[in-house]
Design an enzyme around this catalytic site. Structure first.
Site, short mmCIF file in Angstrom:
data_model
loop_
_atom_site.label_atom_id
_atom_site.label_comp_id
_atom_site.label_asym_id
_atom_site.label_seq_id
_atom_site.Cartn_x
_atom_site.Cartn_y
_atom_site.Cartn_z
N CYS A 121 -99.04 88.30 100.61
CA CYS A 121 -98.58 87.29 99.55
C CYS A 121 -97.47 87.32 98.73
O CYS A 121 -96.53 86.73 98.44
CB CYS A 121 -99.78 86.92 98.67
SG CYS A 121 -101.01 86.05 99.58
N CYS A 150 -105.00 83.44 102.23
CA CYS A 150 -105.23 83.79 100.87
C CYS A 150 -104.87 82.80 99.99
O CYS A 150 -104.27 81.61 100.54
CB CYS A 150 -104.15 84.94 100.60
SG CYS A 150 -104.72 86.69 101.23
N GLU A 161 -111.60 82.24 104.28
CA GLU A 161 -112.02 83.20 105.50
C GLU A 161 -112.31 82.61 106.74
O GLU A 161 -112.60 81.51 106.76
CB GLU A 161 -112.85 84.08 104.98
CG GLU A 161 -112.40 85.27 103.84
CD GLU A 161 -113.40 86.21 103.25
OE1 GLU A 161 -113.11 86.92 102.63
OE2 GLU A 161 -114.66 85.96 103.89
N CYS A 176 -101.95 90.35 97.27
CA CYS A 176 -101.59 91.40 98.20
C CYS A 176 -100.35 91.31 98.91
O CYS A 176 -99.29 90.49 98.49
CB CYS A 176 -102.51 90.83 99.64
SG CYS A 176 -101.92 89.75 100.37
N ASN A 228 -108.80 81.21 98.64
CA ASN A 228 -108.76 81.95 99.79
C ASN A 228 -109.87 81.26 100.88
O ASN A 228 -111.05 80.74 100.44
CB ASN A 228 -109.08 83.22 99.77
CG ASN A 228 -110.43 83.78 98.91
OD1 ASN A 228 -110.87 83.14 98.16
ND2 ASN A 228 -111.02 84.92 99.60
N GLU A 265 -102.91 82.56 97.45
CA GLU A 265 -101.65 82.31 97.15
C GLU A 265 -100.78 81.69 98.20
O GLU A 265 -100.11 80.65 97.85
CB GLU A 265 -100.98 83.58 96.47
CG GLU A 265 -101.72 84.40 95.70
CD GLU A 265 -103.01 85.28 95.96
OE1 GLU A 265 -102.94 86.36 95.14
OE2 GLU A 265 -103.50 84.95 97.00
#
Length: 160
Positions: free
Chosen positions: A115, A73, A64, A112, A62, A75
């Site tokens: 994703c 993210c 940010e 999430c 990930n 994934e």
């Protein structure tokens, strides 16, 4: 009115030692990717490793940003890179691990919602299920044989 029941099946392993050796190796690559995460705001680091049908392994972590919606993210980082570099390869298996720098994560942490939708797009595109293994830093590992178990009411191109 009609009642509709939706069932899903997940498998839970007690620890990494219970997994097949090839899955352990993939999860180890996800753990290594997790260490490369850039998460100065949430302190929540996620790593993903994808096994493609051409035997390539793609990892992602990930990333940010102070403008939260601009981050990505692990994934999706891995999936989009795999799609860009190997557009005709299928994703066979995905390993995901997540950990917080503020507390120990010992329960399986699934992808999430955003994703899940991205994984669904690739599973539908390749017309083949993607095995998904997910864990915290330690402890139990969840396994789904297909994204359909994690997102049973998928939104796809047939809805457009």
């Amino acid at each position: 009115m009609k009642k509709v029941n939706i069932e899903t099946t997940l498998y839970v392993y007690d620890n990494l030692k219970e997994l097949p050796k090839d899955v352990v190796l993939l999860m180890e690559q996800a753990i290594e990717a997790r260490e490369k995460a850039y998460a100065p705001y949430s302190q929540f680091h996620v790593g993903t490793a994808l096994l493609l049908d051409n035997n390539e392994v793609i990892t992602g972590s990930n990333q940010e940003n102070a403008s939260y919606p601009s981050g990505l993210c692990a994934e999706r980082t891995a999936i989009y890179y795999a799609g860009a570099k190997y557009p005709n390869a299928k994703i066979v298996r995905m390993a995901i691990t997540a950990g917080s720098k503020l507390k120990t994560t010992s329960e399986p942490i699934p992808p999430c919602g955003a994703c899940r939708q991205a994984i669904a797009e690739y599973e539908i595109k390749q017309n083949t299920p993607i095995e998904i293994y997910f864990m915290g830093e330690t402890g139990k590992i969840g396994k789904s044989n297909s994204l359909a178990n994690l997102l049973p009411l998928v939104f796809d191109k047939s809805s457009l």
